[in-house]
Design a protein around this motif. Structure first.
Motif, PDB file in Angstrom:
ATOM      1  N   GLY A  38      28.600  20.307  48.044  1.00 52.76           N
ATOM      2  CA  GLY A  38      28.075  19.111  48.507  1.00 52.76           C
ATOM      3  C   GLY A  38      28.742  18.184  49.228  1.00 52.76           C
ATOM      4  N   CYS A  39      27.972  16.899  49.239  1.00 49.40           N
ATOM      5  CA  CYS A  39      28.782  15.657  50.009  1.00 49.40           C
ATOM      6  C   CYS A  39      30.234  15.477  49.466  1.00 49.40           C
ATOM      7  N   GLN A  40      30.512  15.634  48.136  1.00 50.03           N
ATOM      8  CA  GLN A  40      31.785  15.176  47.580  1.00 50.03           C
ATOM      9  C   GLN A  40      33.032  16.204  48.092  1.00 50.03           C
ATOM     10  N   ARG A  86      32.634  17.771  51.090  1.00 53.50           N
ATOM     11  CA  ARG A  86      32.731  17.695  52.525  1.00 53.50           C
ATOM     12  C   ARG A  86      33.191  16.369  52.965  1.00 53.50           C
ATOM     13  N   ASP A  91      31.759  13.571  57.283  1.00 53.84           N
ATOM     14  CA  ASP A  91      31.346  14.887  56.648  1.00 53.84           C
ATOM     15  C   ASP A  91      31.975  16.121  57.624  1.00 53.84           C
ATOM     16  N   CYS A 125      18.335  14.505  48.621  1.00 52.07           N
ATOM     17  CA  CYS A 125      19.359  14.437  49.632  1.00 52.07           C
ATOM     18  C   CYS A 125      18.894  15.341  50.940  1.00 52.07           C
ATOM     19  N   TYR A 179      21.148  18.630  52.181  1.00 52.10           N
ATOM     20  CA  TYR A 179      22.406  18.752  52.464  1.00 52.10           C
ATOM     21  C   TYR A 179      23.301  18.595  51.178  1.00 52.10           C
ATOM     22  N   ASP A 180      22.660  18.373  49.930  1.00 50.74           N
ATOM     23  CA  ASP A 180      23.413  17.999  48.619  1.00 50.74           C
ATOM     24  C   ASP A 180      22.308  18.318  47.737  1.00 50.74           C
ATOM     25  N   LYS A 181      22.516  19.384  46.676  1.00 56.32           N
ATOM     26  CA  LYS A 181      21.535  19.381  45.717  1.00 56.32           C
ATOM     27  C   LYS A 181      21.832  18.472  44.455  1.00 56.32           C
ATOM     28  N   THR A 212      23.401  17.433  38.222  1.00 52.28           N
ATOM     29  CA  THR A 212      23.704  18.557  38.905  1.00 52.28           C
ATOM     30  C   THR A 212      22.366  19.336  39.378  1.00 52.28           C
TER      31      THR A 212
END
Lengths: 388, 388
Positions: A248-250, A252, A281, B52, B60-62, B119
């Motif tokens: 996820g974003c964290q 990347r 990112d 997201c 791009y993020d779950k 999550t």
């Protein structure tokens, strides 16, 4: 243009001339930054410093941010004790100001947790559940200890350092952040970088301390290197505690213009190749932080130091070329010919979007630290001194 | 230009024609927004929604943000239950998704505190020490109750509402934020506004509930009006609990393009006079929030509703003039002809700086809510319906 003019190996004289030009400009800016903070930030009433200063130095908020209190103490003691004018005008008020931090930074007498924000007269207004207020507190206390030799500053420095290491390596629960099943512990680059900075601070010129913190220093380096991922092609801000990329974003998230550059010259090429945004990112998705594409002053400060330091060590002309490019961008964009100190926040095109000189995260720290170190590096390159 | 063309009182036909143009564009955009979320946000595996989403709808993020889970439930149930196609394709999966929220939103079974982020599979990743996750949870549960008539949704709605009111009016300590001597309790505009929104939600079409929450509704209005300061000339985001202006940045903070507009038409002239930045400081100091000068999608949505609603109620041509100006700015700037839904974040000049469609605070909520309400208001103005 810069390549042709400055970097043919046969034309070192031109380099020396250009280095002198850099030094003069940097030296002027350093004087102006010091004058700005000396003139505007002292709190005569309760001690400590005002750091929320407008473009012209006027106080627009009397809140005291503990990060910035600690940093400003460190700057003034470490760098400016050298200058006689400083001793003459305000040495006593600084030491009295140190008492403000000593008395009010920790809201609960039975805990070493420090506040993030204090009111003008020292009441706790906000507490962050991280280690950074405490780290800047150590930097300030250590300088007070070095300058005064007093045992109570020594005790405060060493006990707080011990507490920070305990929170980082043993048990973070004292920081107040609940453990959550969907948010496992991570290795966040800022933590080992900050600890390594404290190790450097404490061991400087002290053999016994250097021995005491030797293992901690090695641990920090090993933790920082865990952030170099994808076969050396990417520096990620947050990895798992066993050094793996997170989803996820964290996972990347990158902080290329600042932490990656602070973390070393070998990471610099990558950061530059991808530009100098504040955040990015690693897979090219749009970051979700609203400020991601802004230009901030402090990554530019870190990069000026990194390039010039790299040039002094390696004499690689590409390092000087990069320093020159950055200098030519940074000085016209960030300096303020009218009031001194630098603007902190530009948009992607370089327009000033926040015009204050000090705020919740910008104080008397990155600009004078950068200018002082660059001045000394240039002196060394010009053969005037080998001090740094 | 707009004044001359649209607003001479004698040329009402021109207005009707223009209103039809607005309606057609708005109706198209509403369909495209609904299609965007329907096509891209369902989580078939664990239930609930992915929010997201990139520009083209790709996840791009779950991570699942509870504000946005609650809001999307509310949007789909409240607005789209009307449409047959929606029932056909996904009614069952939405109710199953409601179970996701019911099961996972509250991390501790003995507390009503909700998570901020979950999550993919429902583990708590972040908890905010505010009431807003819980408020959006109430909105979702109340819609589930209305649609299914099931008692467990009713119980969940009413018990959570009771808990929120207790935190706001009696004792906030259960939210987990420590009381600090330098940070006394304040009246933050977002809190009574959000509570008033919940009162509207719960009493809609229910006489008994309207009686039960009548005092709370009056209290919210009184709390909101405390934010009108300086002789009616300024709306301040945060005031003291007895309705006085606070010192420093906190006291001067304004949220003109959004909360002030949501809070009513009588505040609108002031907000517009000062432009439509995201944040501002009432005394003209530079705000310290890095995003202060950006243009965000949701204040524009709120303002479109407010102007059109004001025009329907008052028939004041200045309201339609303002709606037209805003429409002409908003539609070219925020819409995406390629993928549907709106961009969320522009810089001061209107350049897109974050290109995703959904993120930590942008989900399926403001855009479809705004477009649906504007569509109904235009229908009413055009004599097609008097539903709203």
């Amino acid at each position: 243009f810069h390549d042709a003019v400055l970097f043919p190996v046969a034309r070192n004289n031109m380099s020396a001339e250009q280095l002198g030009v850099f030094r003069e400009k940097i030296s002027q800016e350093l004087d102006r930054a010091v004058e700005f903070w000396t003139a505007n930030s002292h709190d005569e009433k309760f001690g400590g410093f005002f750091t929320c200063l407008g473009r012209d130095g006027k106080v627009y908020d009397k809140l005291k941010y503990v990060w910035l209190q600690g940093r400003q103490f460190w700057i003034f003691f470490f760098f400016f004790c050298l200058f006689l004018f400083f001793f003459q005008c305000s040495f006593v008020s600084f030491v009295l100001g140190g008492e403000f931090l000593l008395r009010y930074a920790r809201p609960a007498p039975d805990s070493r947790k420090c506040a993030f924000t204090l009111t003008w007269d020292g009441k706790t207004a906000k507490v962050q559940r991280t280690i950074f207020s405490e780290c800047f507190y150590v930097m300030a206390m250590d300088e007070l200890w070095r300058v005064t030799g007093e045992e109570r500053y020594q005790k405060e420095t060493l006990e707080m350092m011990e507490q920070i290491v305990y929170w980082v390596q043993e048990d973070p629960s004292g920081l107040g952040r609940p453990e959550l099943p969907g948010a496992p512990a991570v290795n966040s680059m800022a933590v080992p970088m900050m600890l390594l900075c404290l190790v450097d601070q404490l061991e400087e010129g002290r053999e016994e301390m250097a021995n005491a913190y030797s293992d901690l220093g090695k641990w920090c380096v090993q933790q920082i290197l865990q952030h170099v991922q994808r076969g050396g092609q990417a520096v990620l801000e947050t990895v798992s505690v066993d050094g793996q990329e997170l989803p996820g974003c964290q996972g990347r998230h990158q902080n290329p213009g600042s932490h990656a550059i602070e973390a070393g010259w070998f990471l610099l090429r990558y950061a530059l190749k991808h530009g100098d945004f504040y955040f990015q990112d690693v897979d090219g998705h749009c970051p979700t932080q609203l400020e991601w594409s802004m230009k901030l002053w402090w990554p530019h400060c870190e990069a000026l130091i990194a390039f010039l330091m790299a040039y002094r060590e390696t004499k690689d002309p590409r390092a000087l070329e990069n320093f020159t490019r950055l200098f030519d961008y940074t000085f016209p964009q960030f300096t303020d010919p009218e009031h001194g100190e630098w603007f902190g926040y530009l948009d992607q095109e370089g327009k000033i979007t926040l015009n204050f000189k000090g705020g919740p995260f910008k104080g008397c720290f990155h600009v004078p630290r950068c200018l002082y170190i660059c001045e000394k590096l240039l002196d060394s390159l010009l053969g005037k001194s080998l001090a740094l």
